[in-house]
Design a protein around this motif. Sequence first.
Motif, PDB file in Angstrom:
ATOM      1  N   PHE A  19       0.852  -1.178   0.000  1.00  0.00           N
ATOM      2  CA  PHE A  19       0.000   0.000   0.000  1.00  0.00           C
ATOM      3  C   PHE A  19       0.885   1.223   0.000  1.00  0.00           C
ATOM      4  N   MET A  20       0.337   2.333  -0.450  1.00  0.00           N
ATOM      5  CA  MET A  20       1.102   3.574  -0.508  1.00  0.00           C
ATOM      6  C   MET A  20       0.738   4.447   0.671  1.00  0.00           C
ATOM      7  N   GLU A  21       1.732   5.054   1.238  1.00  0.00           N
ATOM      8  CA  GLU A  21       1.514   5.969   2.348  1.00  0.00           C
ATOM      9  C   GLU A  21       0.769   7.199   1.825  1.00  0.00           C
ATOM     10  N   ARG A  22      -0.256   7.604   2.546  1.00  0.00           N
ATOM     11  CA  ARG A  22      -0.999   8.807   2.181  1.00  0.00           C
ATOM     12  C   ARG A  22      -0.915   9.781   3.334  1.00  0.00           C
ATOM     13  N   ASN A  23      -0.765  11.014   2.996  1.00  0.00           N
ATOM     14  CA  ASN A  23      -0.749  12.041   4.023  1.00  0.00           C
ATOM     15  C   ASN A  23      -2.176  12.530   4.207  1.00  0.00           C
ATOM     16  N   LEU A  24      -2.869  11.994   5.206  1.00  0.00           N
ATOM     17  CA  LEU A  24      -4.257  12.344   5.454  1.00  0.00           C
ATOM     18  C   LEU A  24      -4.384  13.468   6.477  1.00  0.00           C
ATOM     19  N   ASN A  25      -3.257  13.957   6.964  1.00  0.00           N
ATOM     20  CA  ASN A  25      -3.253  15.038   7.939  1.00  0.00           C
ATOM     21  C   ASN A  25      -4.132  14.721   9.141  1.00  0.00           C
ATOM     22  N   LEU A  26      -3.945  13.542   9.709  1.00  0.00           N
ATOM     23  CA  LEU A  26      -4.653  13.159  10.921  1.00  0.00           C
ATOM     24  C   LEU A  26      -3.778  13.490  12.119  1.00  0.00           C
ATOM     25  N   LEU A  27      -4.357  14.190  13.071  1.00  0.00           N
ATOM     26  CA  LEU A  27      -3.631  14.598  14.270  1.00  0.00           C
ATOM     27  C   LEU A  27      -3.949  13.668  15.422  1.00  0.00           C
ATOM     28  N   THR A  28      -2.987  13.494  16.302  1.00  0.00           N
ATOM     29  CA  THR A  28      -3.264  12.811  17.557  1.00  0.00           C
ATOM     30  C   THR A  28      -3.988  13.798  18.466  1.00  0.00           C
ATOM     31  N   VAL A  29      -4.541  13.285  19.560  1.00  0.00           N
ATOM     32  CA  VAL A  29      -5.197  14.159  20.531  1.00  0.00           C
ATOM     33  C   VAL A  29      -4.189  15.169  21.074  1.00  0.00           C
ATOM     34  N   GLU A  30      -2.971  14.726  21.323  1.00  0.00           N
ATOM     35  CA  GLU A  30      -1.936  15.622  21.850  1.00  0.00           C
ATOM     36  C   GLU A  30      -1.610  16.742  20.865  1.00  0.00           C
ATOM     37  N   GLU A  31      -1.517  16.414  19.584  1.00  0.00           N
ATOM     38  CA  GLU A  31      -1.225  17.434  18.577  1.00  0.00           C
ATOM     39  C   GLU A  31      -2.366  18.437  18.467  1.00  0.00           C
ATOM     40  N   ALA A  32      -3.603  17.937  18.498  1.00  0.00           N
ATOM     41  CA  ALA A  32      -4.769  18.828  18.409  1.00  0.00           C
ATOM     42  C   ALA A  32      -4.853  19.734  19.628  1.00  0.00           C
TER      43      ALA A  32
END
Length: 78
Positions: A19-32
């Motif tokens: 599979f190819m890595e996709r940058n979905l811009n998902l943040l962790t709770v800590e980042e948010a």
Amino acid sequence: MTHKAKEKSIYKNREGHEFMERNLNLLTVEEARSILRVGRNVMYDLIKNGVPHIKVGKQIRIPYDGLIAWINQQTIAS
């Protein structure tokens, strides 16, 4: 003007499927919570009460674009 194509990495999962890595811009709770500058408990309360999020197993991820849209919705015009 020259545009560079983003390189995508190819990974294999446990079953051997590529599979190819996709940058979905998902943040962790800590980042948010760092973006919002709030504490851990406040962040979880916000998640319960409207901050867009998804669950990945037991983990919570916040889409960056969704968080920004949510912030804009909360903004009070003076």
